[in-house]
Design a protein around this motif. Structure first.
Motif, PDB file in Angstrom:
ATOM      1  N   LEU A   1      -1.360   9.389   9.770  1.00 27.64           N
ATOM      2  CA  LEU A   1      -0.447   9.808   8.703  1.00 27.64           C
ATOM      3  C   LEU A   1      -0.983  10.987   7.900  1.00 27.64           C
ATOM      4  O   LEU A   1      -0.599  11.205   6.753  1.00 27.64           O
ATOM      5  N   GLU A   2      -1.860  11.768   8.524  1.00 28.86           N
ATOM      6  CA  GLU A   2      -2.394  12.942   7.843  1.00 28.86           C
ATOM      7  C   GLU A   2      -1.460  14.133   8.025  1.00 28.86           C
ATOM      8  O   GLU A   2      -0.638  14.151   8.935  1.00 28.86           O
ATOM      9  N   MET A   3      -1.616  15.089   7.130  1.00 29.20           N
ATOM     10  CA  MET A   3      -0.899  16.360   7.255  1.00 29.20           C
ATOM     11  C   MET A   3      -1.828  17.446   6.744  1.00 29.20           C
ATOM     12  O   MET A   3      -2.680  17.202   5.896  1.00 29.20           O
ATOM     13  N   ASP A   4      -1.672  18.631   7.273  1.00 27.82           N
ATOM     14  CA  ASP A   4      -2.482  19.764   6.851  1.00 27.82           C
ATOM     15  C   ASP A   4      -1.673  20.573   5.855  1.00 27.82           C
ATOM     16  O   ASP A   4      -0.646  21.160   6.201  1.00 27.82           O
ATOM     17  N   THR A   5      -2.126  20.571   4.621  1.00 29.89           N
ATOM     18  CA  THR A   5      -1.397  21.273   3.567  1.00 29.89           C
ATOM     19  C   THR A   5      -1.916  22.691   3.350  1.00 29.89           C
ATOM     20  O   THR A   5      -1.479  23.362   2.424  1.00 29.89           O
ATOM     21  N   GLU A   6      -2.841  23.123   4.160  1.00 24.27           N
ATOM     22  CA  GLU A   6      -3.444  24.449   4.160  1.00 24.27           C
ATOM     23  C   GLU A   6      -3.762  24.950   2.755  1.00 24.27           C
ATOM     24  O   GLU A   6      -4.789  24.597   2.213  1.00 24.27           O
ATOM     25  N   GLY A   7      -2.910  25.738   2.155  1.00 25.84           N
ATOM     26  CA  GLY A   7      -3.184  26.339   0.855  1.00 25.84           C
ATOM     27  C   GLY A   7      -3.257  25.343  -0.291  1.00 25.84           C
ATOM     28  O   GLY A   7      -3.803  25.638  -1.346  1.00 25.84           O
ATOM     29  N   PHE A   8      -2.705  24.156  -0.106  1.00 21.34           N
ATOM     30  CA  PHE A   8      -2.657  23.153  -1.174  1.00 21.34           C
ATOM     31  C   PHE A   8      -3.955  22.372  -1.280  1.00 21.34           C
ATOM     32  O   PHE A   8      -4.370  22.005  -2.354  1.00 21.34           O
TER      33      PHE A   8
ATOM     34  N   LEU B   1       0.858  -1.183   0.000  1.00 21.20           N
ATOM     35  CA  LEU B   1       0.000   0.000   0.000  1.00 21.20           C
ATOM     36  C   LEU B   1       0.894   1.232   0.000  1.00 21.20           C
ATOM     37  O   LEU B   1       1.789   1.346   0.830  1.00 21.20           O
ATOM     38  N   PHE B   2       0.658   2.118  -0.955  1.00 21.99           N
ATOM     39  CA  PHE B   2       1.399   3.372  -0.942  1.00 21.99           C
ATOM     40  C   PHE B   2       0.419   4.528  -1.021  1.00 21.99           C
ATOM     41  O   PHE B   2      -0.672   4.399  -1.570  1.00 21.99           O
ATOM     42  N   ALA B   3       0.798   5.632  -0.398  1.00 24.35           N
ATOM     43  CA  ALA B   3      -0.083   6.791  -0.335  1.00 24.35           C
ATOM     44  C   ALA B   3       0.629   8.015  -0.866  1.00 24.35           C
ATOM     45  O   ALA B   3       1.841   8.165  -0.704  1.00 24.35           O
ATOM     46  N   VAL B   4      -0.174   8.872  -1.470  1.00 23.34           N
ATOM     47  CA  VAL B   4       0.340  10.104  -2.052  1.00 23.34           C
ATOM     48  C   VAL B   4      -0.480  11.283  -1.522  1.00 23.34           C
ATOM     49  O   VAL B   4      -1.639  11.122  -1.157  1.00 23.34           O
TER      50      VAL B   4
ATOM     51  N   SER C   1      -2.767  13.095   2.857  1.00 28.27           N
ATOM     52  CA  SER C   1      -1.929  12.031   3.404  1.00 28.27           C
ATOM     53  C   SER C   1      -0.461  12.400   3.260  1.00 28.27           C
ATOM     54  O   SER C   1      -0.058  13.025   2.274  1.00 28.27           O
ATOM     55  N   GLN C   2       0.319  11.990   4.239  1.00 25.98           N
ATOM     56  CA  GLN C   2       1.760  12.029   4.061  1.00 25.98           C
ATOM     57  C   GLN C   2       2.098  11.008   2.978  1.00 25.98           C
ATOM     58  O   GLN C   2       1.342  10.077   2.720  1.00 25.98           O
ATOM     59  N   ARG C   3       3.241  11.168   2.359  1.00 22.94           N
ATOM     60  CA  ARG C   3       3.701  10.197   1.357  1.00 22.94           C
ATOM     61  C   ARG C   3       4.345   9.028   2.113  1.00 22.94           C
ATOM     62  O   ARG C   3       5.241   9.220   2.922  1.00 22.94           O
ATOM     63  N   TYR C   4       3.875   7.821   1.830  1.00 20.98           N
ATOM     64  CA  TYR C   4       4.429   6.634   2.476  1.00 20.98           C
ATOM     65  C   TYR C   4       4.174   5.403   1.634  1.00 20.98           C
ATOM     66  O   TYR C   4       3.391   5.421   0.677  1.00 20.98           O
ATOM     67  N   ALA C   5       4.830   4.328   2.012  1.00 20.62           N
ATOM     68  CA  ALA C   5       4.539   2.998   1.480  1.00 20.62           C
ATOM     69  C   ALA C   5       4.614   2.039   2.656  1.00 20.62           C
ATOM     70  O   ALA C   5       5.355   2.268   3.619  1.00 20.62           O
ATOM     71  N   MET C   6       3.817   0.994   2.592  1.00 20.07           N
ATOM     72  CA  MET C   6       3.877  -0.031   3.626  1.00 20.07           C
ATOM     73  C   MET C   6       3.618  -1.395   3.013  1.00 20.07           C
ATOM     74  O   MET C   6       2.983  -1.509   1.959  1.00 20.07           O
TER      75      MET C   6
ATOM     76  N   LEU D   1       7.333   2.790   5.567  1.00 21.56           N
ATOM     77  CA  LEU D   1       8.315   3.703   4.981  1.00 21.56           C
ATOM     78  C   LEU D   1       7.659   5.072   4.781  1.00 21.56           C
ATOM     79  O   LEU D   1       6.972   5.294   3.791  1.00 21.56           O
ATOM     80  N   VAL D   2       7.847   5.968   5.735  1.00 18.19           N
ATOM     81  CA  VAL D   2       7.217   7.283   5.700  1.00 18.19           C
ATOM     82  C   VAL D   2       8.247   8.325   5.277  1.00 18.19           C
ATOM     83  O   VAL D   2       9.343   8.389   5.834  1.00 18.19           O
ATOM     84  N   GLU D   3       7.869   9.127   4.311  1.00 24.17           N
ATOM     85  CA  GLU D   3       8.764  10.172   3.815  1.00 24.17           C
ATOM     86  C   GLU D   3       8.810  11.363   4.767  1.00 24.17           C
ATOM     87  O   GLU D   3       7.793  11.737   5.363  1.00 24.17           O
ATOM     88  N   ALA D   4       9.973  11.965   4.880  1.00 23.89           N
ATOM     89  CA  ALA D   4      10.091  13.263   5.534  1.00 23.89           C
ATOM     90  C   ALA D   4       9.379  14.280   4.645  1.00 23.89           C
ATOM     91  O   ALA D   4       9.250  14.073   3.433  1.00 23.89           O
ATOM     92  N   PRO D   5       8.903  15.387   5.205  1.00 23.13           N
ATOM     93  CA  PRO D   5       8.217  16.391   4.377  1.00 23.13           C
ATOM     94  C   PRO D   5       9.034  16.814   3.157  1.00 23.13           C
ATOM     95  O   PRO D   5      10.240  17.006   3.240  1.00 23.13           O
ATOM     96  N   LYS D   6       8.336  16.897   2.031  1.00 23.23           N
ATOM     97  CA  LYS D   6       8.906  17.367   0.762  1.00 23.23           C
ATOM     98  C   LYS D   6      10.058  16.520   0.251  1.00 23.23           C
ATOM     99  O   LYS D   6      10.958  17.018  -0.441  1.00 23.23           O
ATOM    100  N   THR D   7      10.053  15.218   0.600  1.00 18.75           N
ATOM    101  CA  THR D   7      11.065  14.303   0.059  1.00 18.75           C
ATOM    102  C   THR D   7      10.373  13.153  -0.652  1.00 18.75           C
ATOM    103  O   THR D   7       9.189  12.899  -0.464  1.00 18.75           O
TER     104      THR D   7
END
Length: 157
Positions: free
Chosen positions: A110-117, A37-40, A122-127, A138-144
């Motif tokens: 694994l949520e994040m608030d992207t405000e203006g976006f 499972l991967f999330a974008v 979801s944070q970017r991850y794969a499991m 496997l959770v990505e650091a922000p903007k990576t």
């Protein structure tokens, strides 16, 4: 945030198939299966469209050859958007799942608030999930975009 060794939370995800809308319950979707499972953060967004989804499309056969039953992509988008995005990238081997209200993403922590976006995404991850239990996270650091790539997941299988 969910951790390796923990069971996935109870939640529903939606998928638009040729037969119509399907509501998947996480307990049955992941039961007795090995799932990648991967999330974008969002369908049709730059990194997600240029690299994340295409990597899994390209390596789908090799990933499934490692005993994976399902490769699924989830995003805080509706099932209609996920289906269109999958079709735009020839992702026929990928289950394109919508988490329209972010309930699954929030249950994972694994949520994040992207405000203006776009608000809550979801944070970017794969499991890797085995019979409903997260075996690799496997959770990505922000903007990576490093650890959740299809190539990395393939190495972990």
């Amino acid at each position: 945030m969910i951790e390796q060794g923990q069971a996935l939370p109870q939640a529903t995800l939606s998928e638009l198939t040729a037969d119509g809308m399907v509501t998947h319950h996480s307990d049955s979707l992941f039961a007795d299966k090995k799932v990648v499972l991967f999330a974008v953060p969002g369908a049709f967004t730059p990194t997600c469209s240029a690299a994340h989804l295409p990597g899994f499309v390209t390596l789908a056969d090799k990933i499934k050859a490692k005993g994976v039953d399902i490769i699924a992509c989830v995003s805080v988008n509706d099932a209609f958007v996920m289906k269109a995005w999958g079709e735009a990238h020839n992702a026929s081997e990928i289950m394109m799942l919508g988490d329209g209200d972010a309930s699954f993403t929030k249950a994972l922590g694994l949520e994040m608030d992207t405000e203006g976006f776009g608000g809550i995404r979801s944070q970017r991850y794969a499991m890797i999930v085995d019979n409903g239990v997260v075996t690799t996270l496997l959770v990505e650091a922000p903007k990576t975009f490093e650890v959740s790539k299809a190539e990395v997941v393939l190495e972990k299988l």
